[in-house]
Design a protein around this motif. Structure first.
Motif, mmCIF file in Angstrom:
data_model
loop_
_atom_site.group_PDB
_atom_site.id
_atom_site.type_symbol
_atom_site.label_atom_id
_atom_site.label_comp_id
_atom_site.label_asym_id
_atom_site.label_seq_id
_atom_site.Cartn_x
_atom_site.Cartn_y
_atom_site.Cartn_z
ATOM 1 N N PHE A 194 -2.451 0.253 7.057
ATOM 2 C CA PHE A 194 -1.082 0.655 6.718
ATOM 3 C C PHE A 194 -0.282 0.585 8.019
ATOM 4 C CE2 PHE A 194 2.405 3.391 5.620
ATOM 5 C CZ PHE A 194 2.542 3.263 4.246
ATOM 6 N N LYS A 195 0.872 -0.067 7.941
ATOM 7 C CA LYS A 195 1.639 -0.314 9.171
ATOM 8 C C LYS A 195 1.879 0.969 9.985
ATOM 9 C CE LYS A 195 5.697 -2.633 10.916
ATOM 10 N NZ LYS A 195 7.059 -3.122 10.627
ATOM 11 N N GLY A 196 1.534 0.900 11.255
ATOM 12 C CA GLY A 196 1.780 2.040 12.145
ATOM 13 C C GLY A 196 0.698 3.099 12.108
ATOM 14 N N SER A 197 -0.270 2.938 11.214
ATOM 15 C CA SER A 197 -1.359 3.918 11.103
ATOM 16 C C SER A 197 -2.615 3.363 11.766
ATOM 17 C CB SER A 197 -1.668 4.210 9.634
ATOM 18 O OG SER A 197 -0.604 4.908 9.035
ATOM 19 N N GLU A 203 -10.117 5.795 11.076
ATOM 20 C CA GLU A 203 -9.996 7.245 11.078
ATOM 21 C C GLU A 203 -11.381 7.802 10.798
ATOM 22 O OE1 GLU A 203 -5.722 8.460 9.468
ATOM 23 O OE2 GLU A 203 -6.642 6.886 8.249
ATOM 24 N N HIS A 258 4.125 0.620 2.135
ATOM 25 C CA HIS A 258 4.091 -0.509 3.069
ATOM 26 C C HIS A 258 4.121 -1.787 2.239
ATOM 27 C CE1 HIS A 258 1.488 -2.907 6.203
ATOM 28 N NE2 HIS A 258 2.717 -3.320 6.170
ATOM 29 N N GLU A 308 0.852 -1.189 0.000
ATOM 30 C CA GLU A 308 0.000 0.000 0.000
ATOM 31 C C GLU A 308 0.889 1.241 0.000
ATOM 32 O OE1 GLU A 308 -2.748 0.166 3.289
ATOM 33 O OE2 GLU A 308 -3.830 1.878 2.440
ATOM 34 N N ARG A 347 -12.250 -1.323 4.112
ATOM 35 C CA ARG A 347 -11.665 -2.331 3.236
ATOM 36 C C ARG A 347 -11.131 -3.473 4.074
ATOM 37 N NH1 ARG A 347 -6.434 -2.688 3.939
ATOM 38 N NH2 ARG A 347 -5.087 -0.876 4.077
ATOM 39 N N GLY A 348 -10.961 -4.605 3.425
ATOM 40 C CA GLY A 348 -10.413 -5.754 4.112
ATOM 41 C C GLY A 348 -8.923 -5.601 4.353
ATOM 42 N N GLY A 349 -8.388 -6.507 5.162
ATOM 43 C CA GLY A 349 -6.959 -6.526 5.410
ATOM 44 C C GLY A 349 -6.541 -5.598 6.530
ATOM 45 N N LYS A 368 -11.973 14.244 15.708
ATOM 46 C CA LYS A 368 -11.203 13.243 14.980
ATOM 47 C C LYS A 368 -10.981 12.062 15.912
ATOM 48 C CE LYS A 368 -6.659 13.095 12.880
ATOM 49 N NZ LYS A 368 -5.413 13.854 12.739
ATOM 50 N N ILE A 425 -15.306 8.310 7.278
ATOM 51 C CA ILE A 425 -14.710 7.157 7.948
ATOM 52 C C ILE A 425 -13.869 6.395 6.943
ATOM 53 C CG2 ILE A 425 -15.217 4.926 9.042
ATOM 54 C CD1 ILE A 425 -18.079 6.460 9.547
ATOM 55 N N ILE A 426 -12.640 6.150 7.334
ATOM 56 C CA ILE A 426 -11.828 5.209 6.566
ATOM 57 C C ILE A 426 -11.340 4.174 7.561
ATOM 58 C CG2 ILE A 426 -9.657 4.875 5.322
ATOM 59 C CD1 ILE A 426 -10.253 7.101 3.610
#
Lengths: 370, 370
Positions: free
Chosen positions: B268-271, B275, A305, A284, B263-265, B286, B164-165
């Motif tokens: 993003f690493k560290g995020s 949100e 990533h 990503e 979304r599936g999965g 937020k 929303i994400i």
């Protein structure tokens, strides 16, 4: 144009004032010693204004100063007419030059409506205009080339989806007096037609065009305050008829799906005003930037990533030409260089511009109650 | 139920195994000394399995162990049947108990389809079931009460929009063998029906229901790897018929607009995997969290940007009851307490569950080609 020619390309600019867009965005390239262009004429709303601009902006002494766009059209010594007025004046400003068969670079949006854009395309065609392009310069920003290369290398595999959340600065609690036409749908300038469209055009330059989409527009703030740059209030409760929320979801020709939300106003304090993810089979990419105006302010970080290694790599933007300039300037520099080189691969011509106007029209049609 | 009664409410649990959902999520409350409930029966796929679970999970010696859901329905000493099986077994598991007029708490989703959910509602009605509720426990999470209070106080003014994400963990590159039914649309379990629906239900508990919406579903990974928890591969290229992207845009009854992309999965690493922004006339909130499963993992930060002061305030979650427990446990503790108190204000009954199933059905209908 005259690729390879040593003679500079002679420009007449319509709409040039200190502190305004053309001076801030176009001049830094045009006034470089290595610029392939020469400003030979300025046309403002009056000859006096043109004279003042030419002086204040240190244009060469011989520059012609006009107060009527027909004069630009009639000037045989102009190779390219550049129009940098507000959108609702584009049509009248460039029509005579197109009729005269002159090459034209006009800021995006091409016209105040799809109809105007179509007419301008037609008049350009009828008069065999060689080059008629709009300033959709986000395509020239470094992020586009960078991402295209990373995707081509297969570093995240097939792209599955992309999500964008961004803020457009305009269409917030207040509107600047100098751009208060943006609250009037009839002007053709809005959150939808300017920041959202520029951003989507840039995204599409990377990921391709829509095969289908649906949208949700909303005008949540129907009355806004008009203020001057110093914050003083010009008008309370000015009626706003343009959207302050643009939500798009769709499928791209590649099969990837897209969701984009661009809202008016400033970002959450301290947070990026652009958050763009490109999600692939194997990784990503996360792009952050200051606002929706990616063509003006660029991006602030690009990370990848990699799912296989579970590591994050910071991606460096590809330098490209004029990398030392600010995005607002380098992207227009690249537009001008493409014009000079006769390279139409990234330039958006009037056909392309009409296509983008179609998109806007379709969004309005999908949201006819807004 | 018997509010105020000193006698504990007697539960029969369908689907209780060490390491699985009910044991992890429900037991911590049920086994507290101050729990208002008593587990009197366990029903698994076999008596042997029920006996083993009762022993391994330290249930009291006298607990009844069943291998057939009819036995739960027939047991006169059970006040409440709790069903924590996978969704495609809900219908068969609770039908006999509803027919017997028993109170039922069943995990969300109620049924494997809208039709099943409707039938379960009907059988509950026909048999005068007093309490028939589903586990949409996100509504009980601290963020909901916190946000409702902040909004009520008018700290961001009228809500204009929400975005929303989020990432749903399931429906990524691989699926766990133990929950591989999630790749089969027929099971009723999917990114749409589980993480997305739980999250949207929680959002709607704060911001209200949709007046209209449109959606884009996509199944980008049509073949996935089935793996065990240790990473070993059970099956390559298992056919997936459930979506891995859920995009919703709509208008709420309040007039605010919503855009949600789940979304599936993994994130993003560290995020943050969640949100969530709530944008108002006078400020923006937020919310960040680890994933779409807000009802299980809660949130990690809540900030408010006040436009008037241009300052950010960190909001503290309202403590509420059982605040010392993990979200996965406290929200079910609150569900149980609401049941014990006869407080139906936040509980989602079968009518409410059918409404949520309608939403899912409508999303599928809007995306019939997926």
């Amino acid at each position: 144009m005259k690729p390879g020619s040593m003679k500079p390309i002679r420009i007449g600019i319509i709409g040039l004032s200190p502190g305004a867009w053309a001076a801030n965005a176009h001049l830094p390239y045009l006034q470089r010693p290595d610029s392939k262009f020469e400003i030979v004429a300025v046309c403002n709303s009056s000859v006096e204004s043109a004279v003042k601009s030419a002086k204040d902006l240190n244009l060469p002494g011989g520059v012609r100063t006009y107060g009527n766009v027909q004069d630009i059209a009639d000037d045989k010594d102009i190779d390219l007419v550049v129009c940098a007025t507000r959108v609702d004046r584009h049509y009248n400003c460039i029509f005579p030059s197109l009729q005269a068969g002159k090459n034209v670079l006009v800021e995006w949006p091409l016209g105040g409506s799809l109809e105007e854009a179509r007419e301008l395309l037609n008049v350009a065609k009828e008069n065999n205009v060689e080059l008629a392009v709009v300033g959709l310069q986000g395509r020239f920003e470094a992020i586009v080339e960078t991402l295209k290369e990373v995707l081509k290398e297969g570093r995240i595999g097939k792209v599955l989806s992309t999500t964008i959340i961004s803020q457009g600065l305009i269409a917030g609690q207040t509107e600047l007096h100098s751009q208060s036409y943006l609250i009037d749908r009839e002007s053709g300038g809005s959150l939808l037609s300017i920041p959202a469209l520029h951003l989507l055009d840039t995204v599409q330059a990377v990921l391709g065009e829509f095969s289908s989409f649906q949208s949700l527009l909303s005008n949540q703030r129907r009355a806004v305050k008009i203020v001057k740059a110093d914050g003083s209030v010009v008008k309370e409760n000015a009626v706003k008829t343009t959207p302050d929320h643009v939500m798009i979801q769709g499928t791209l020709n590649s099969g990837a799906v897209l969701s984009a939300t661009i809202r008016g106003g400033a970002p959450f304090k301290g947070s990026p005003g652009l958050e763009w993810s490109i999600y692939g089979e194997k990784g990503e990419i996360k792009i952050a930037g200051p606002s929706a105006f990616i063509e003006i302010v660029g991006t602030s970080s690009v990370q990848l990533h990699d799912f296989a290694t579970d590591e994050i790599v910071e991606l460096k933007l590809k330098n490209g030409t004029f990398a030392e300039m600010y995005p607002i300037n380098r992207n227009l520099a690249r537009v001008y260089e493409a014009i000079a080189a006769g390279d139409k691969s990234l330039l958006c011509d009037f056909e392309g511009a009409v296509k983008r106007h179609h998109f806007i029209e379709e969004v309005y049609n999908q949201n006819s109650q807004v």
